[in-house]
Design a protein around this motif. Sequence first.
Motif, short mmCIF file in Angstrom:
data_model
loop_
_atom_site.label_atom_id
_atom_site.label_comp_id
_atom_site.label_asym_id
_atom_site.label_seq_id
_atom_site.Cartn_x
_atom_site.Cartn_y
_atom_site.Cartn_z
N SER A 48 -0.45 -8.45 -6.29
CA SER A 48 -1.56 -9.13 -6.16
C SER A 48 -2.71 -8.45 -5.45
O SER A 48 -3.60 -8.77 -4.87
CB SER A 48 -1.83 -10.74 -5.82
N ASN A 49 -2.16 -7.09 -4.59
CA ASN A 49 -2.85 -6.50 -3.70
C ASN A 49 -2.64 -5.28 -3.93
O ASN A 49 -1.77 -4.47 -3.64
CB ASN A 49 -2.45 -7.01 -2.33
N ASP A 50 -3.96 -4.49 -4.39
CA ASP A 50 -3.60 -3.10 -4.70
C ASP A 50 -3.76 -2.17 -3.42
O ASP A 50 -3.49 -1.23 -3.52
CB ASP A 50 -4.78 -2.65 -5.38
N ASP A 51 -4.10 -2.89 -2.11
CA ASP A 51 -4.11 -2.01 -1.10
C ASP A 51 -3.02 -2.00 0.00
O ASP A 51 -2.87 -1.27 0.98
CB ASP A 51 -5.36 -2.68 0.05
N LEU A 52 -1.80 -2.60 -0.75
CA LEU A 52 -0.53 -2.42 0.13
C LEU A 52 0.75 -2.58 -0.89
O LEU A 52 0.38 -2.66 -1.86
CB LEU A 52 -0.54 -3.79 1.13
N ALA A 53 1.71 -2.07 -0.09
CA ALA A 53 3.21 -1.87 -0.88
C ALA A 53 4.20 -2.55 0.13
O ALA A 53 4.30 -1.94 1.16
CB ALA A 53 3.50 -0.66 -1.56
#
Length: 161
Positions: free
Chosen positions: A109-114
């Motif tokens: 749900s978050n493209d900015d983190l992994a």
Amino acid sequence: MLKLVSIIDSYKKILAHSIDTNKAKLKKGKIILKEDIRLLKDSGKEKIYIFDKSPYQIDENKASFKLSKFIISNNIRINKPINGRADLFAKKNGLLIYNKKLLYKLNYSNDDLAIAMIKTEEVVQKNQLIGNVKVIPYAINKKSLDKIINKNNYLNFIQVK
């Protein structure tokens, strides 16, 4: 936000990627100075990618540390983040436990983190690397980070027991 700019317009901006010139290597994240512009011109570069941080963003290292601190229990330690990556280590021998569905949800749900972890219910040793939190790239929107932190279901959901 990444932007392609002319070398002259890159002054005092953040270099978005490492560049090898004829005389030196300019590392990702470096603030471009006048001498760097000369090096880039001498090596034939005309344009480069820079990162243009807005006031609505949090630096990648601060964000990865803040998020890590929120999602882990007190039996896990965080190494100082470098390039937006905070490594997580077990503080004691024990069993790593986390909810896989929550981890998947957070990642997808978050493209900015992994967030990468070893398998849940795995026996771990003191000082063993068990995972990491990576902010991609350079910064994350403050609202995105606050949205995660305001959801109590992510609070301390990664534990060593």
